[in-house]
Motif scaffolding. Structure first.
Motif, PDB file in Angstrom:
ATOM      1  N   ASP A  56       0.842  -1.190   0.000  1.00 37.49           N
ATOM      2  CA  ASP A  56       0.000   0.000   0.000  1.00 37.49           C
ATOM      3  C   ASP A  56       0.887   1.252   0.000  1.00 37.49           C
ATOM      4  O   ASP A  56       2.094   1.181   0.184  1.00 37.49           O
ATOM      5  N   ASP A  57       0.291   2.372  -0.210  1.00 35.15           N
ATOM      6  CA  ASP A  57       1.046   3.619  -0.335  1.00 35.15           C
ATOM      7  C   ASP A  57       1.849   3.951   0.906  1.00 35.15           C
ATOM      8  O   ASP A  57       2.931   4.518   0.823  1.00 35.15           O
ATOM      9  N   GLU A  58       1.313   3.613   2.081  1.00 33.00           N
ATOM     10  CA  GLU A  58       2.008   3.925   3.321  1.00 33.00           C
ATOM     11  C   GLU A  58       3.376   3.251   3.355  1.00 33.00           C
ATOM     12  O   GLU A  58       4.371   3.840   3.745  1.00 33.00           O
ATOM     13  N   ASP A  59       3.444   1.979   2.937  1.00 34.35           N
ATOM     14  CA  ASP A  59       4.720   1.280   2.912  1.00 34.35           C
ATOM     15  C   ASP A  59       5.684   1.931   1.922  1.00 34.35           C
ATOM     16  O   ASP A  59       6.873   2.058   2.192  1.00 34.35           O
ATOM     17  N   TYR A  60       5.174   2.331   0.745  1.00 33.52           N
ATOM     18  CA  TYR A  60       6.039   2.954  -0.248  1.00 33.52           C
ATOM     19  C   TYR A  60       6.572   4.286   0.275  1.00 33.52           C
ATOM     20  O   TYR A  60       7.728   4.621   0.048  1.00 33.52           O
ATOM     21  N   ASP A  61       5.734   5.030   1.018  1.00 33.97           N
ATOM     22  CA  ASP A  61       6.171   6.296   1.583  1.00 33.97           C
ATOM     23  C   ASP A  61       7.329   6.105   2.551  1.00 33.97           C
ATOM     24  O   ASP A  61       8.119   7.012   2.769  1.00 33.97           O
ATOM     25  N   GLN A  62       7.448   4.906   3.119  1.00 30.18           N
ATOM     26  CA  GLN A  62       8.551   4.633   4.041  1.00 30.18           C
ATOM     27  C   GLN A  62       9.796   4.177   3.298  1.00 30.18           C
ATOM     28  O   GLN A  62      10.766   3.748   3.887  1.00 30.18           O
ATOM     29  N   GLY A  63       9.769   4.235   1.976  1.00 26.77           N
ATOM     30  CA  GLY A  63      10.949   3.931   1.195  1.00 26.77           C
ATOM     31  C   GLY A  63      11.041   2.494   0.719  1.00 26.77           C
ATOM     32  O   GLY A  63      12.082   2.083   0.245  1.00 26.77           O
ATOM     33  N   VAL A  64       9.973   1.717   0.850  1.00 24.69           N
ATOM     34  CA  VAL A  64      10.000   0.324   0.401  1.00 24.69           C
ATOM     35  C   VAL A  64       9.109   0.197  -0.819  1.00 24.69           C
ATOM     36  O   VAL A  64       7.927   0.483  -0.769  1.00 24.69           O
ATOM     37  N   ASP A  65       9.706  -0.203  -1.932  1.00 26.30           N
ATOM     38  CA  ASP A  65       8.947  -0.437  -3.155  1.00 26.30           C
ATOM     39  C   ASP A  65       8.884  -1.946  -3.363  1.00 26.30           C
ATOM     40  O   ASP A  65       9.792  -2.556  -3.914  1.00 26.30           O
ATOM     41  N   TYR A  66       7.799  -2.552  -2.876  1.00 28.19           N
ATOM     42  CA  TYR A  66       7.669  -3.997  -2.914  1.00 28.19           C
ATOM     43  C   TYR A  66       7.588  -4.545  -4.343  1.00 28.19           C
ATOM     44  O   TYR A  66       7.870  -5.712  -4.564  1.00 28.19           O
ATOM     45  N   ARG A  72       9.579  -4.112  -6.602  1.00 29.56           N
ATOM     46  CA  ARG A  72      10.929  -4.399  -7.087  1.00 29.56           C
ATOM     47  C   ARG A  72      11.562  -5.608  -6.382  1.00 29.56           C
ATOM     48  O   ARG A  72      12.694  -5.968  -6.676  1.00 29.56           O
ATOM     49  N   ILE A  73      10.862  -6.246  -5.478  1.00 34.94           N
ATOM     50  CA  ILE A  73      11.389  -7.407  -4.769  1.00 34.94           C
ATOM     51  C   ILE A  73      11.135  -8.654  -5.604  1.00 34.94           C
ATOM     52  O   ILE A  73      10.013  -8.907  -6.034  1.00 34.94           O
ATOM     53  N   ASP A  74      12.175  -9.428  -5.836  1.00 36.38           N
ATOM     54  CA  ASP A  74      12.080 -10.655  -6.629  1.00 36.38           C
ATOM     55  C   ASP A  74      11.703 -11.804  -5.698  1.00 36.38           C
ATOM     56  O   ASP A  74      12.566 -12.434  -5.074  1.00 36.38           O
ATOM     57  N   LEU A  75      10.393 -12.072  -5.576  1.00 34.07           N
ATOM     58  CA  LEU A  75       9.907 -13.103  -4.667  1.00 34.07           C
ATOM     59  C   LEU A  75      10.374 -14.498  -5.066  1.00 34.07           C
ATOM     60  O   LEU A  75      10.637 -15.334  -4.202  1.00 34.07           O
ATOM     61  N   ASP A  76      10.505 -14.762  -6.369  1.00 34.22           N
ATOM     62  CA  ASP A  76      10.972 -16.071  -6.810  1.00 34.22           C
ATOM     63  C   ASP A  76      12.404 -16.329  -6.325  1.00 34.22           C
ATOM     64  O   ASP A  76      12.724 -17.416  -5.877  1.00 34.22           O
ATOM     65  N   ALA A  77      13.250 -15.323  -6.389  1.00 33.28           N
ATOM     66  CA  ALA A  77      14.641 -15.472  -5.928  1.00 33.28           C
ATOM     67  C   ALA A  77      14.690 -15.679  -4.423  1.00 33.28           C
ATOM     68  O   ALA A  77      15.473 -16.492  -3.921  1.00 33.28           O
ATOM     69  N   ILE A  78      13.847 -14.971  -3.686  1.00 36.57           N
ATOM     70  CA  ILE A  78      13.797 -15.128  -2.225  1.00 36.57           C
ATOM     71  C   ILE A  78      13.333 -16.529  -1.870  1.00 36.57           C
ATOM     72  O   ILE A  78      13.908 -17.189  -1.003  1.00 36.57           O
ATOM     73  N   ALA A  79      12.295 -17.015  -2.528  1.00 36.94           N
ATOM     74  CA  ALA A  79      11.775 -18.368  -2.261  1.00 36.94           C
ATOM     75  C   ALA A  79      12.820 -19.413  -2.613  1.00 36.94           C
ATOM     76  O   ALA A  79      13.007 -20.380  -1.871  1.00 36.94           O
ATOM     77  N   LYS A  80      13.535 -19.221  -3.730  1.00 36.67           N
ATOM     78  CA  LYS A  80      14.568 -20.174  -4.135  1.00 36.67           C
ATOM     79  C   LYS A  80      15.699 -20.195  -3.104  1.00 36.67           C
ATOM     80  O   LYS A  80      16.178 -21.253  -2.716  1.00 36.67           O
TER      81      LYS A  80
END
Length: 167
Positions: A143-153, A155-163
């Motif tokens: 949500d926007d609140e998280d992005y305002d805190q500097g986190v752009d979800y 851009r996170i590669d969930l497949d790489a994290i799961a692997k």
């Protein structure tokens, strides 16, 4: 600031800032309102008493070292009444399970019996254990609140994290 009010189950402990993305934060309670909150209150009261006992023995232990607020809420939401059930939740480590597991489930079981909730617990779905070949489930709020805190979800590669988690 330390709070000794057992009815305060807010995130005041140091552990409340740690987030484990592989453990579900939003466990669906198996008992209706207000029972999970009442069980969490009991767990906090017990943790405070256990910590007080440790302090009398000269140990620098506080209730949140025994059970963090998040652990209390997660355990209370699932209402385990056997050591096997609390172990299967994967919330507590081996040392905490050994030291406090039986006492925790005893307190929950007594509450469930006192409140005549056995029938509701018998209707809860069977737990399906995740196998090593299954990727972990990662829930992310974007949500926007998280992005305002500097986190752009996005851009996170969930497949790489799961692997990486599987390796």
């Amino acid at each position: 600031e330390r709070r000794d009010d057992p009815s305060d189950i807010g995130d005041t402990s140091p552990e409340s800032e740690m987030v484990d993305p592989f453990k579900p934060d939003n466990l669906q309670p198996v008992l209706p309102h207000p029972h999970p909150a009442k069980i969490a209150e009991r767990l906090k009261t017990l943790s405070m008493k256990w910590a007080e006992e440790e302090q009398l023995m000269g140990n620098n232990i506080f209730y949140w070292n025994i059970l963090s607020n998040e652990e209390m809420k997660a355990i209370a939401s699932q209402a385990p009444i056997t050591k096997e059930e609390i172990s299967e939740l994967g919330i507590l480590g081996d040392k905490k399970l050994e030291e406090y597991g039986a006492r925790i489930v005893k307190a929950i079981k007594l509450y469930v019996e006192k409140e005549d909730l056995e029938r509701q617990l018998s209707r809860r779905p069977a737990k399906r254990r995740r196998t090593a070949s299954e990727p972990p489930i990662i829930e992310i709020d974007d949500d926007d609140e998280d992005y305002d805190q500097g986190v752009d979800y996005s851009r996170i590669d969930l497949d790489a994290i799961a692997k990486q988690a599987r390796n």
